[in-house]
Design a protein around this motif. Structure first.
Motif, PDB file in Angstrom:
ATOM      1  N   TYR A  37      -0.285  11.286   0.110  1.00 35.30           N
ATOM      2  CA  TYR A  37      -1.037  10.286   0.886  1.00 35.30           C
ATOM      3  C   TYR A  37      -2.522  10.643   0.920  1.00 35.30           C
ATOM      4  O   TYR A  37      -3.391   9.788   0.726  1.00 35.30           O
ATOM      5  N   ILE A  56       1.801   4.605  -3.016  1.00 38.91           N
ATOM      6  CA  ILE A  56       1.680   6.052  -2.766  1.00 38.91           C
ATOM      7  C   ILE A  56       2.994   6.784  -3.006  1.00 38.91           C
ATOM      8  O   ILE A  56       3.047   7.761  -3.742  1.00 38.91           O
ATOM      9  N   TYR A 100       1.655   7.036   6.446  1.00 42.09           N
ATOM     10  CA  TYR A 100       0.523   6.184   6.070  1.00 42.09           C
ATOM     11  C   TYR A 100      -0.395   5.895   7.254  1.00 42.09           C
ATOM     12  O   TYR A 100      -1.577   5.621   7.077  1.00 42.09           O
ATOM     13  N   GLN A 101       0.155   5.971   8.453  1.00 39.92           N
ATOM     14  CA  GLN A 101      -0.634   5.648   9.643  1.00 39.92           C
ATOM     15  C   GLN A 101      -1.237   6.876  10.317  1.00 39.92           C
ATOM     16  O   GLN A 101      -1.863   6.776  11.365  1.00 39.92           O
ATOM     17  N   TYR A 140      -4.185   9.920  -2.378  1.00 38.03           N
ATOM     18  CA  TYR A 140      -4.371   8.479  -2.573  1.00 38.03           C
ATOM     19  C   TYR A 140      -5.585   7.985  -1.787  1.00 38.03           C
ATOM     20  O   TYR A 140      -6.398   7.209  -2.308  1.00 38.03           O
ATOM     21  N   MET A 141      -5.721   8.435  -0.558  1.00 34.41           N
ATOM     22  CA  MET A 141      -6.851   7.997   0.266  1.00 34.41           C
ATOM     23  C   MET A 141      -8.180   8.496  -0.301  1.00 34.41           C
ATOM     24  O   MET A 141      -9.202   7.828  -0.167  1.00 34.41           O
ATOM     25  N   GLY A 192       7.597   7.203   4.914  1.00 36.50           N
ATOM     26  CA  GLY A 192       6.299   6.915   4.299  1.00 36.50           C
ATOM     27  C   GLY A 192       5.447   6.004   5.148  1.00 36.50           C
ATOM     28  O   GLY A 192       4.213   6.102   5.168  1.00 36.50           O
ATOM     29  N   ARG A 193       6.101   5.080   5.871  1.00 35.21           N
ATOM     30  CA  ARG A 193       5.378   4.154   6.744  1.00 35.21           C
ATOM     31  C   ARG A 193       4.682   4.908   7.873  1.00 35.21           C
ATOM     32  O   ARG A 193       3.577   4.558   8.286  1.00 35.21           O
ATOM     33  N   ASP A 214       0.826  -1.217   0.000  1.00 34.97           N
ATOM     34  CA  ASP A 214       0.000   0.000   0.000  1.00 34.97           C
ATOM     35  C   ASP A 214       0.857   1.263   0.000  1.00 34.97           C
ATOM     36  O   ASP A 214       0.619   2.188  -0.777  1.00 34.97           O
ATOM     37  N   VAL A 215       1.855   1.293   0.864  1.00 36.33           N
ATOM     38  CA  VAL A 215       2.711   2.480   0.965  1.00 36.33           C
ATOM     39  C   VAL A 215       3.514   2.668  -0.320  1.00 36.33           C
ATOM     40  O   VAL A 215       3.721   3.792  -0.786  1.00 36.33           O
TER      41      VAL A 215
END
Length: 362
Positions: A353, A245, A265-266, A356-357, A261-262, A241-242
């Protein structure tokens, strides 16, 4: 359950050796696989044979054999001919298909176990008990690879990947949804990140040569115990997923290489929006023109080196300085200052991010 194609391949191989025609039918007499040039209606004969107590029978010049899955009648095999030689070959063919049933049942049991292991559906005690019964080593080094292509996955796609991996008995290939193929790969004691990257790249190249398109491969970290396999799977899933993006140009993504990026993403979306408002004061990097965005990206690629960036952009150094000054006036951030550059880089990633969401919501 064995696929009809596997049954067809099996009896065609047997015919090639014995020159005897075979037909595999279900218990209702429906043909599943056959080497006969002309098909006849055997339904009544099969139903009558199924209801009889005999395990084999000669009917109008053909030998019929029952094939059981444990104690459940699964198939009826017909061999063309009534001689003792045909009977013997028919028994061998029935034995072969019987063994195929056992092998595929064991594969199904292992596949079911691996799926539940990946999804954390097993208690700790069940993991070790079932692994022991299925003869799966519990204390070896493993890693999870997830393969995503644009095609939906079916059993033939899984068999294809197994073939590409060399059909290694200690590697497992499965799927928990229609989108991705999951490879649970056993590693050598000396294997590290370099070997994982090489394996992923080889797998990508093989799939590419095999006609697959838009391939993306992600993998987690190495685990040493079977109970940690689900951890590597979650990492690989996150990397997939990451990677979409922040690493759109890459075909192979490692969880260990996701970097900041990790973390992004959260983050919850409301917090991201608040951060962007604070940095750009209501504006967005989307408002920047193409020239400005190109300049920013190239400046970051060259580690904030003004001379190298201006050279690669084919512009005078003073022109680049002018653009950076202009950007500083509009955002309050000077990209030549390390702290401001980090803030700006993170802001660009946060915007990516968020975009993308937004696409996932539609």
């Amino acid at each position: 359950m064995i696929s009809n194609q596997i049954l067809q391949n099996t009896i065609e191989g047997l015919k090639g050796i014995t020159r005897i025609d075979f037909c595999v039918m279900d218990t209702d007499g429906k043909t599943l696989a056959s080497t006969f040039s002309e098909q006849e209606d055997y339904e009544e004969k099969v139903v009558s044979f199924v209801e009889s107590p005999a395990d084999s029978q000669v009917v109008q010049g053909c030998q019929f054999f029952k094939i059981f899955d444990e104690h459940q009648l699964e198939y009826v095999l017909m061999a063309n001919g009534g001689s003792d030689d045909v009977y013997m070959v028919g028994k061998i063919a029935a034995f072969q298909i019987q063994n195929l049933l056992v092998a595929y049942k064991e594969r199904f049991d292992k596949d079911n176990f691996i799926k539940n292991l990946l999804l954390d559906n097993l208690l700790l005690v069940d993991i070790y008990n079932r692994a022991k019964k299925l003869h799966i080593d519990t204390e070896v080094r493993r890693v999870i690879f997830i393969i995503e292509t644009k095609h939906e996955k079916d059993s033939s796609a899984l068999d294809n990947v197994r073939g590409l991996l060399g059909n290694r008995a200690k590697d497992f290939v499965t799927a928990v949804d229609e989108k991705n193929i999951i490879v649970v790969k056993e590693l050598e004691p000396s294997d590290g990140h370099a070997e994982l990257e090489k394996t992923a790249q080889n797998l990508y190249n093989l799939l590419k040569e095999d006609g697959e398109e838009e391939i993306l491969i992600a993998y987690g970290t190495i685990v040493n115990d079977i109970k940690e396999v689900s951890k590597s799977y979650k990492e690989a899933k996150l990397a997939l997923d990451v990677g979409k993006i922040f690493f759109g140009e890459k075909n192979v993504i490692a969880y260990s290489a996701l970097g900041i990026g990790r973390l992004i993403y959260q983050l919850p979306i409301p917090l991201c929006k608040m951060f962007i408002r604070e940095i750009f004061e209501g504006k967005s990097p989307d408002d920047f023109d193409e020239e400005t965005l190109t300049t920013i990206n190239k400046f970051f690629e060259n580690n904030l080196n003004v001379s190298e960036t201006s050279r690669q952009l084919y512009i005078h150094r003073n022109t680049l300085v002018y653009r950076l000054d202009k950007l500083q006036k509009s955002t309050g951030l000077d990209l030549r200052v390390f702290e401001d550059a980090i803030t700006f880089k993170i802001a660009l990633m946060v915007v990516k991010y968020m975009k993308y969401m937004e696409t996932l919501e539609y």
